[in-house]
Each structure stands twice: as C-alpha cells, then as structure tokens.
Design a protein around this motif. Structure first.
Motif, PDB file in Angstrom:
ATOM      1  N   GLU A  28       0.790  -1.267   0.007  1.00  0.00           N
ATOM      2  CA  GLU A  28      -0.045   0.032   0.233  1.00  0.00           C
ATOM      3  C   GLU A  28       0.937   1.394   0.020  1.00  0.00           C
ATOM      4  O   GLU A  28       0.598   2.121  -0.829  1.00  0.00           O
ATOM      5  N   SER A 100      -5.297  -2.110  -1.235  1.00  0.00           N
ATOM      6  CA  SER A 100      -3.998  -3.026  -1.522  1.00  0.00           C
ATOM      7  C   SER A 100      -4.296  -4.470  -1.243  1.00  0.00           C
ATOM      8  O   SER A 100      -5.124  -4.665  -0.414  1.00  0.00           O
ATOM      9  N   TRP A 105      -2.160  -3.476  -5.897  1.00  0.00           N
ATOM     10  CA  TRP A 105      -2.955  -2.270  -5.512  1.00  0.00           C
ATOM     11  C   TRP A 105      -3.562  -1.580  -6.481  1.00  0.00           C
ATOM     12  O   TRP A 105      -3.575  -1.944  -7.635  1.00  0.00           O
TER      13      TRP A 105
END
Length: 284
Positions: A28, A100, A105
C-alpha cells in the motif's frame, strides 16, 4: 539512475515484511508513492476530533489550497475538498481510494459532491467540523492498477475499475438486506470482522470446512445431487449459489469473479457496505 531510488524504496518496503499483513501495508505504501498521493502537498493545518476524523489543509507548490477529510476507521479512502471560507463552508469534490492486496494495489478518484462546515471559518483552535447531509457519488474519473508485474493505467484501468465498482455495488446492495452484525451508532465493525463474517457465506469453498455454513455443507455432501461449475481454478457449488443469491448475481460467484474481486479489494466491499455508517460518522 532516477529509477534506482524508486526500485530501492519498493524493495525496502516489501522485503522488510515479516507477515502477510506487513507485506500488504508495504504494498500500500508503494502504491501511494507511485501514484503521488503520499505527497499531496504541505499540510499547513491539521485538526482532529473525538470521532477519529482528521481535517488537513494542504498548500501545494502550484494551485490553490485544499482540504482532505479522512476517517481513521476507513483509511482506504480520503475526501478532497475546498478550503473552508470565512463562513466555515467547504465543498467536497472527490473521493480518493487505495485498496491494497498481496499482489499489488488499485487506486483512483471518484466524483463525490457535498458540503461541510467547520466550527469557525479558519478552524483555528477547534476540531469542530462535519459534512452536511448526504454525499452524492459519481463516476470513477481516474485510476491505476498494479497486479504483480503488470501496471494498468488510462482507459484500460478505468474500465476495469468501473466494472468492479458496479459488481461490488450490486453485491453489497444485496448484502445489506441480509441479517448481519450491526454497527453500533457511529462505530464501524473492523474490516477483519467483516471479512470473517462474509467470506464463509459468499465463498465457503475458500475457507476451512469448520467455518462453512451448515446449509452449504448439506448441499456439498455426498448424495446431495448438487451441480458444480469451475471458475478461477475452483469448483463452485452452483446449487448453493442458486439458494444464496438472486439470479442477477449468481454468475459473479460461479464464474469466480467474486473471488477475484474479494481477494483484490475486500476493503472496497467494506466501504460500500458501510457507506451509510461512514456518512453518519462524517455528519457527526
């Protein structure tokens, strides 16, 4: 040489992980670095209230100052808005999302319109701010997807994100009509609790046998004469699908697209499912 620092950063984020959750957090962060949302400008003012809301005013190098409204219970989304005027009024213009997973992601922007008000025009010395009423959701206007070694952007990513949004919205609409754990007023059930409740119902083939619903086990037992289909390398009990879902949603489960949506963006289901609660929290 310019790409070397980026490659080093991504490796540091990913290979410093010691658990799946840590890897997901690293991915992320990598996603935020690549799409630029980790550096939205310099925060000149930041205010928090007791509901876990944060209102930050940013001053970019180029352009007008703007605000970001964030909710600690739902870190996957941020609401972008104008800076409050002298009367404390601000306008919400878009929602930025970042979901994510272990393989990558997806992130993008969605049109959202609404208004809010701060306790004072400048927010000086106060964390008193909220939105006014509902927020109107529009189209996804921009996005990108990282899936293993592939990076999608432009129209290709936009089409995939819009299609996924429609599928998730349709399914969560049905989920809201079922008997489920209730959010306490102004409090969100944690994402993990949401996943633990819904995955055995929606995707019992993907969880341990002891976690599967009794109805599924009955239909999946020898001599049940259940029908099966294959999708995403999994044998789906289509008889269970027919008993669980309305006709217009059955193909999502039997084809495996529901599994892929869930694996790549369970938090997206969570946000759509809890949208009304999120709005109430923002109104608070």
């Amino acid at each position: 040489m310019k790409g070397a620092p980026i490659a080093f950063l991504l490796c540091a984020l990913l290979f410093s992980a010691f658990s799946c959750k840590t890897v997901a957090r690293g991915v992320e962060k990598a996603g935020r670095f690549l799409d630029g949302t980790a550096f939205p400008g310099k925060a000149v003012k930041t205010y928090k209230n007791s509901a876990g809301l944060t209102f930050s005013i940013f001053s970019p190098k180029d352009g007008e100052r703007y605000g970001i409204l964030a909710l600690s219970a739902a870190p996957y989304i941020q609401f972008y808005c104008t800076e409050p005027d002298e009367a404390g009024l601000f306008f919400i213009t878009r929602l930025h999302f970042l979901f994510s997973n272990l393989d990558g992601w997806m992130e993008g922007d969605m049109d959202v319109s609404g208004t809010g008000v701060s306790g004072t025009g400048s927010l000086a010395g106060t964390g008193n701010f909220s939105i006014n009423g509902e927020l109107t959701i529009g189209n996804i206007t921009r996005g990108s997807i990282k899936r293993r070694d592939r990076h999608l952007s432009g129209e290709q990513a936009l089409t995939e994100l819009r299609n996924r949004s429609e599928r998730i919205a349709a399914l969560t609409g049905w989920m809201k009509e079922q008997t489920t754990p209730r959010n306490e007023p102004g409090i969100l059930v944690p994402l993990k609790h949401f996943e633990n409740y819904w995955q055995p119902i929606l995707l019992p083939e993907t969880v341990k046998a002891k976690l599967r619903p009794i109805g599924f086990n009955a239909l999946n037992s020898a001599g049940s004469n259940a029908q099966y289909t294959y999708g995403q390398d999994i044998k789906w009990n289509s008889t269970y699908t027919q008993e669980l879902l309305p006709e217009q949603l059955r193909s999502l489960r039997d084809s495996g697209s529901l599994l892929r949506d869930w694996e790549e963006a369970a938090a997206w289901f969570y946000i759509y499912y809890n949208w009304d609660t999120i709005i109430k929290m923002l109104n608070g």
